[in-house]
Design an enzyme around this catalytic site. Sequence first.
Site, short mmCIF file in Angstrom:
data_model
loop_
_atom_site.label_atom_id
_atom_site.label_comp_id
_atom_site.label_asym_id
_atom_site.label_seq_id
_atom_site.Cartn_x
_atom_site.Cartn_y
_atom_site.Cartn_z
N SER A 115 0.84 -1.20 0.00
CA SER A 115 0.00 0.00 0.00
C SER A 115 0.88 1.26 0.00
CB SER A 115 -0.96 -0.06 1.19
OG SER A 115 -1.99 0.89 1.08
N ASP A 169 -9.93 -4.82 -4.14
CA ASP A 169 -9.29 -3.88 -3.21
C ASP A 169 -10.18 -2.65 -3.02
OD1 ASP A 169 -7.58 -2.01 -1.89
OD2 ASP A 169 -5.83 -3.09 -2.66
N HIS A 200 -7.97 -5.46 0.27
CA HIS A 200 -6.70 -4.80 0.58
C HIS A 200 -5.99 -5.61 1.65
CE1 HIS A 200 -4.11 -1.35 0.13
NE2 HIS A 200 -4.09 -1.13 1.43
#
Length: 220
Positions: A115, A169, A200
């Site tokens: 991320s 996600d 995610h």
Amino acid sequence: MSEPLILPPRQPADACVIWLHGLGADRFDFQPVAEELQERLPTTRFVLPQAPTRPVTVNNGWQMPSWYDILSMGATARTIDKAQLEQSAQSVLDLIEAQRDAGIDPARIFLAGFSQGGAVVLHAAFLRWQGALGGVLALSTYAPTFGAELQLDAQRQRLPVLCLHGTRDEVVPYALGRAAHDFLAARQVPVDWQEYPMGHEVCPAEIEAIGNWLQARLNG
């Protein structure tokens, strides 16, 4: 920045993975993943740095571990504090240099990030670091500083990258991750794409793919 968590390998180290966690997490977040990968990579040291704690605008200004402030989020772009991104990228460069000075060939040093951490390592590898690297692992991430004006030198064009993303996600849209991959592919960077039916997060099949990818480059 706090001292990184360093996981020494079972055998003398001749490779290193520097792995950055995501927003709101900490340096222990990927410790289980790193330890699992070390079962397959017995000479690879893992360095897991810790982001500083600071206010994050899109999270109502709450203080949390963050590599940089996110000012706004959209489906196709994000507005970030680029000065803080540069500071975090510099910390990654310092870690690369420390491993190099400890005897690890930079061509066997890999950057990995999940991320927000992935955004930092993509920036560090393709805009900041001068010299060889083993490759980049970009997990569920995006590239806020990839623009049409970015010109890659021959060494960066040879840098292998593995992008991994969840098709569901809900934090970093699939399209943002794919755009980072496509940007590199258009510039002849040897970049691979793996996608998984997940949000995610990280899944076992993804860790298996990462282990295979690292083994291929370290044992090739």
